[in-house]
Write a protein that holds these residues in place. Structure first.
Motif, PDB file in Angstrom:
ATOM      1  N   VAL A   1       0.005  17.879   3.966  1.00 58.60           N
ATOM      2  CA  VAL A   1       0.993  17.415   2.993  1.00 58.60           C
ATOM      3  C   VAL A   1       0.831  15.915   2.758  1.00 58.60           C
ATOM      4  CG1 VAL A   1       3.450  16.975   2.618  1.00 58.60           C
ATOM      5  CG2 VAL A   1       2.701  19.218   3.425  1.00 58.60           C
ATOM      6  N   LYS A   2       0.753  15.157   3.835  1.00 55.29           N
ATOM      7  CA  LYS A   2       0.614  13.704   3.709  1.00 55.29           C
ATOM      8  C   LYS A   2      -0.651  13.334   2.942  1.00 55.29           C
ATOM      9  CE  LYS A   2       1.351  11.107   7.355  1.00 55.29           C
ATOM     10  NZ  LYS A   2       1.108  10.427   8.661  1.00 55.29           N
ATOM     11  N   LYS A   3      -1.754  13.989   3.285  1.00 59.88           N
ATOM     12  CA  LYS A   3      -3.020  13.645   2.639  1.00 59.88           C
ATOM     13  C   LYS A   3      -2.988  13.992   1.157  1.00 59.88           C
ATOM     14  CE  LYS A   3      -7.972  13.615   3.407  1.00 59.88           C
ATOM     15  NZ  LYS A   3      -9.048  13.898   4.380  1.00 59.88           N
ATOM     16  N   VAL A   4      -2.433  15.157   0.818  1.00 62.22           N
ATOM     17  CA  VAL A   4      -2.353  15.549  -0.594  1.00 62.22           C
ATOM     18  C   VAL A   4      -1.466  14.584  -1.368  1.00 62.22           C
ATOM     19  CG1 VAL A   4      -1.452  17.293  -2.178  1.00 62.22           C
ATOM     20  CG2 VAL A   4      -2.903  17.986  -0.267  1.00 62.22           C
ATOM     21  N   LEU A   5      -0.289  14.261  -0.819  1.00 61.67           N
ATOM     22  CA  LEU A   5       0.608  13.321  -1.495  1.00 61.67           C
ATOM     23  C   LEU A   5      -0.073  11.987  -1.753  1.00 61.67           C
ATOM     24  CD1 LEU A   5       3.995  13.942   0.361  1.00 61.67           C
ATOM     25  CD2 LEU A   5       3.518  14.423  -2.046  1.00 61.67           C
ATOM     26  N   MET A   6      -0.821  11.506  -0.772  1.00 60.19           N
ATOM     27  CA  MET A   6      -1.473  10.212  -0.910  1.00 60.19           C
ATOM     28  C   MET A   6      -2.674  10.269  -1.849  1.00 60.19           C
ATOM     29  SD  MET A   6      -1.185   8.818   3.053  1.00 60.19           S
ATOM     30  CE  MET A   6      -1.855   7.198   2.673  1.00 60.19           C
ATOM     31  N   GLN A   7      -3.443  11.345  -1.780  1.00 60.01           N
ATOM     32  CA  GLN A   7      -4.630  11.447  -2.624  1.00 60.01           C
ATOM     33  C   GLN A   7      -4.277  11.645  -4.093  1.00 60.01           C
ATOM     34  OE1 GLN A   7      -7.213  14.508  -1.020  1.00 60.01           O
ATOM     35  NE2 GLN A   7      -8.273  13.051   0.295  1.00 60.01           N
ATOM     36  N   THR A   8      -3.189  12.346  -4.363  1.00 63.28           N
ATOM     37  CA  THR A   8      -2.827  12.658  -5.747  1.00 63.28           C
ATOM     38  C   THR A   8      -1.872  11.644  -6.361  1.00 63.28           C
ATOM     39  OG1 THR A   8      -1.014  14.100  -5.005  1.00 63.28           O
ATOM     40  CG2 THR A   8      -3.177  15.130  -5.377  1.00 63.28           C
ATOM     41  N   ALA A   9      -1.449  10.657  -5.609  1.00 62.27           N
ATOM     42  CA  ALA A   9      -0.504   9.654  -6.118  1.00 62.27           C
ATOM     43  C   ALA A   9      -1.162   8.756  -7.157  1.00 62.27           C
ATOM     44  CB  ALA A   9       0.018   8.804  -4.961  1.00 62.27           C
ATOM     45  N   ALA A  10      -0.333   8.112  -7.970  1.00 61.65           N
ATOM     46  CA  ALA A  10      -0.825   7.136  -8.954  1.00 61.65           C
ATOM     47  C   ALA A  10      -1.109   5.835  -8.219  1.00 61.65           C
ATOM     48  CB  ALA A  10       0.212   6.923 -10.049  1.00 61.65           C
ATOM     49  N   HIS A  11      -2.340   5.659  -7.811  1.00 58.31           N
ATOM     50  CA  HIS A  11      -2.695   4.561  -6.919  1.00 58.31           C
ATOM     51  C   HIS A  11      -2.448   3.189  -7.553  1.00 58.31           C
ATOM     52  CE1 HIS A  11      -4.346   7.597  -4.405  1.00 58.31           C
ATOM     53  NE2 HIS A  11      -5.348   7.886  -5.220  1.00 58.31           N
ATOM     54  N   PRO A  12      -1.914   2.262  -6.779  1.00 58.06           N
ATOM     55  CA  PRO A  12      -1.743   0.896  -7.279  1.00 58.06           C
ATOM     56  C   PRO A  12      -3.097   0.216  -7.446  1.00 58.06           C
ATOM     57  CG  PRO A  12      -1.222   0.999  -4.937  1.00 58.06           C
ATOM     58  CD  PRO A  12      -1.428   2.417  -5.397  1.00 58.06           C
ATOM     59  N   ALA A  13      -3.126  -0.831  -8.251  1.00 62.26           N
ATOM     60  CA  ALA A  13      -4.370  -1.581  -8.441  1.00 62.26           C
ATOM     61  C   ALA A  13      -4.884  -2.067  -7.096  1.00 62.26           C
ATOM     62  CB  ALA A  13      -4.131  -2.768  -9.376  1.00 62.26           C
ATOM     63  N   GLY A  14      -6.135  -1.812  -6.831  1.00 60.19           N
ATOM     64  CA  GLY A  14      -6.707  -2.204  -5.552  1.00 60.19           C
ATOM     65  C   GLY A  14      -6.569  -1.153  -4.474  1.00 60.19           C
ATOM     66  N   GLY A  15      -5.909  -0.046  -4.789  1.00 60.99           N
ATOM     67  CA  GLY A  15      -5.751   1.023  -3.805  1.00 60.99           C
ATOM     68  C   GLY A  15      -4.506   0.864  -2.961  1.00 60.99           C
ATOM     69  N   HIS A  16      -4.499   1.477  -1.797  1.00 62.07           N
ATOM     70  CA  HIS A  16      -3.353   1.483  -0.893  1.00 62.07           C
ATOM     71  C   HIS A  16      -2.882   0.067  -0.605  1.00 62.07           C
ATOM     72  CE1 HIS A  16      -1.093   1.978   2.864  1.00 62.07           C
ATOM     73  NE2 HIS A  16      -1.014   3.271   2.593  1.00 62.07           N
ATOM     74  N   ASP A  17      -1.567  -0.179  -0.750  1.00 64.50           N
ATOM     75  CA  ASP A  17      -1.036  -1.486  -0.415  1.00 64.50           C
ATOM     76  C   ASP A  17       0.327  -1.341   0.255  1.00 64.50           C
ATOM     77  OD1 ASP A  17       1.087  -1.359  -2.312  1.00 64.50           O
ATOM     78  OD2 ASP A  17      -0.140  -2.282  -3.867  1.00 64.50           O
ATOM     79  N   PRO A  18       0.844  -2.420   0.867  1.00 61.37           N
ATOM     80  CA  PRO A  18       2.110  -2.333   1.603  1.00 61.37           C
ATOM     81  C   PRO A  18       3.340  -2.153   0.719  1.00 61.37           C
ATOM     82  CG  PRO A  18       0.784  -4.187   2.365  1.00 61.37           C
ATOM     83  CD  PRO A  18       0.190  -3.723   1.086  1.00 61.37           C
ATOM     84  N   LEU A  19       3.221  -2.403  -0.581  1.00 56.97           N
ATOM     85  CA  LEU A  19       4.370  -2.267  -1.457  1.00 56.97           C
ATOM     86  C   LEU A  19       4.645  -0.817  -1.817  1.00 56.97           C
ATOM     87  CD1 LEU A  19       3.099  -5.262  -2.055  1.00 56.97           C
ATOM     88  CD2 LEU A  19       4.685  -5.206  -3.970  1.00 56.97           C
ATOM     89  N   LEU A  20       3.586  -0.093  -2.230  1.00 56.20           N
ATOM     90  CA  LEU A  20       3.736   1.281  -2.714  1.00 56.20           C
ATOM     91  C   LEU A  20       2.964   2.298  -1.896  1.00 56.20           C
ATOM     92  CD1 LEU A  20       3.365   0.649  -6.568  1.00 56.20           C
ATOM     93  CD2 LEU A  20       5.480   0.847  -5.241  1.00 56.20           C
ATOM     94  N   GLY A  21       2.338   1.870  -0.814  1.00 56.12           N
ATOM     95  CA  GLY A  21       1.502   2.801  -0.081  1.00 56.12           C
ATOM     96  C   GLY A  21       0.357   3.260  -0.957  1.00 56.12           C
TER      97      GLY A  21
END
Length: 384
Positions: free
Chosen positions: A280-300
């Protein structure tokens, strides 16, 4: 958040990481206005609803209790026990059910056919309370165990408290047991980014998915706590939710963001009941609308995308959760962040970061059961 044998103190203060009840400034709106707002399109919910409405999934909302007779909840919510066992508390009390009613309604807006069960583990007051516990376990820990016993698939926790130096052993153990049983846990990142940006549990536990809040347009909501352990984000501004007294109101905070993300998780589980929490965690993270630059502390990993998550849930990526040695180096964290352990990435200038301003070691507090609504800055009291 340290539990003492037989009693637990929770100082719920406006000065700490997450504020108490934080209804938005909008007045109560009519029942016909409870349709999904901007958040529906933001997370591609209409497309997800063409596939599933959450049938067969069970979501446990651990909160302050609910008004089960509210039209948004009536016949759709199973009310469980109260583990916040304080004299004089219960339905009709001023500190009962306001926050929980809103959260249950937000889960049901996203997954309208899911089964929602509730247990009371906190109250709605910002005042300091003494909370009796069973065998030293916190009310939240007891609620997590209860939810697992009730065969919950998802546990939604729009609450938090604590500091990095003070973990709650009973909650850590209960969360681990839940994940081992295949239950996915989500909690709000907190609402203190512009007021100290303090840490927060249960969202800080490794077994819990940490949910940040977004504003219309998908950007970081200025109050949403900034942490490297944030996994995903969801809409948390101007979310129309049920009021305990009846009717509806617009609210904001990482509380509704968590409930929305829990609803999306219920849609995923409905589509594939065999999903593991790691998947579940991996799917949620992979399919999310990624922030510029990828994973960050503001939006994960970014704002959740319900339609993409439901599609991916059918054939999720396999996740190896067996113990492994640390794969990073001495200077950086491992995946998914890969960022420096020492140098925090640059964030919005108006945010107050850890240790900034007047915050100091002497101001770190141990708190418990703080609701993750957002308090309006101009008011010292609770706005309902």
């Amino acid at each position: 958040m340290r539990a003492q044998q037989g009693i637990r103190a929770g100082a719920l203060s406006a000065a700490v990481l997450c504020t108490t009840l934080t209804w938005g400034a909008a007045p109560a709106v009519a029942a016909e206005s409870t349709r999904l707002g901007w958040e529906a399109q933001a997370i591609s919910l209409p497309a997800a609803h063409k596939v599933t409405l959450g049938e067969g999934a069970t979501v446990a909302v651990l909160d302050s209790g609910v008004n089960a007779d509210h039209p948004a909840l009536k016949g759709r919510v199973q009310v469980g026990p109260s583990f916040y066992d304080e004299d004089g508390q219960g339905p009709g009390d001023k500190d009962y059910g306001h926050h929980g009613t809103a959260m249950a309604s937000d889960v049901l807006k996203i997954a309208p056919k899911a089964k929602v069960i509730t247990a009371r583990v906190i109250n709605d007051s910002k005042d300091e309370k003494l909370i009796r516990t069973k065998n030293g376990a916190s009310p939240l820990a007891l609620g997590i165990d209860w939810a697992v016993e009730q065969s919950a698939d998802v546990i939604s926790m729009s609450l938090g408290g604590g500091t990095f130096s003070d973990l709650e052993d009973s909650e850590t153990a209960a969360a681990a047991r839940a994940v081992q049983k295949g239950v996915t846990l989500l909690a709000g990142a907190g609402n203190s980014a512009d007021e100290g940006n303090e840490g927060n549990f249960p969202t800080g536990y490794a077994t819990v998915i940490s949910v940040a809040a977004t504003k219309p347009g998908g950007g970081h909501a200025e109050f949403s706590t900034v942490r490297t352990h944030n996994h995903i984000a969801a809409p948390g501004v101007d979310i129309v939710s049920a009021r305990y007294e009846g009717g509806y109101k617009s609210i904001q905070g990482t509380s509704p963001a968590t409930a929305i993300a829990a609803g999306v998780t219920a849609l995923m589980v409905s589509e594939n009941p065999d999903l593991t929490p790691a998947e579940v965690k991996k799917v949620l993270m992979q399919t999310a609308a990624h922030p510029a630059g990828g994973h960050d502390p503001l939006l994960g990993a970014g704002q959740v995308n319900a339609a993409a998550a439901v599609r991916a849930a059918k054939n999720p990526p396999k996740v190896d959760v067996s113990p492994k040695e640390y794969s990073g180096d001495k200077k950086t964290f491992g995946t998914p962040s890969g960022m420096s352990k020492v140098d925090h990435p640059e964030i919005e200038q108006e945010l107050v970061t850890i240790g900034g301003g007047a915050a100091g070691v002497g101001l770190l507090m141990v708190i418990g059961g703080v609701l993750l609504f957002r308090r309006k800055k101009q008011g010292a009291g609770v706005v309902r």
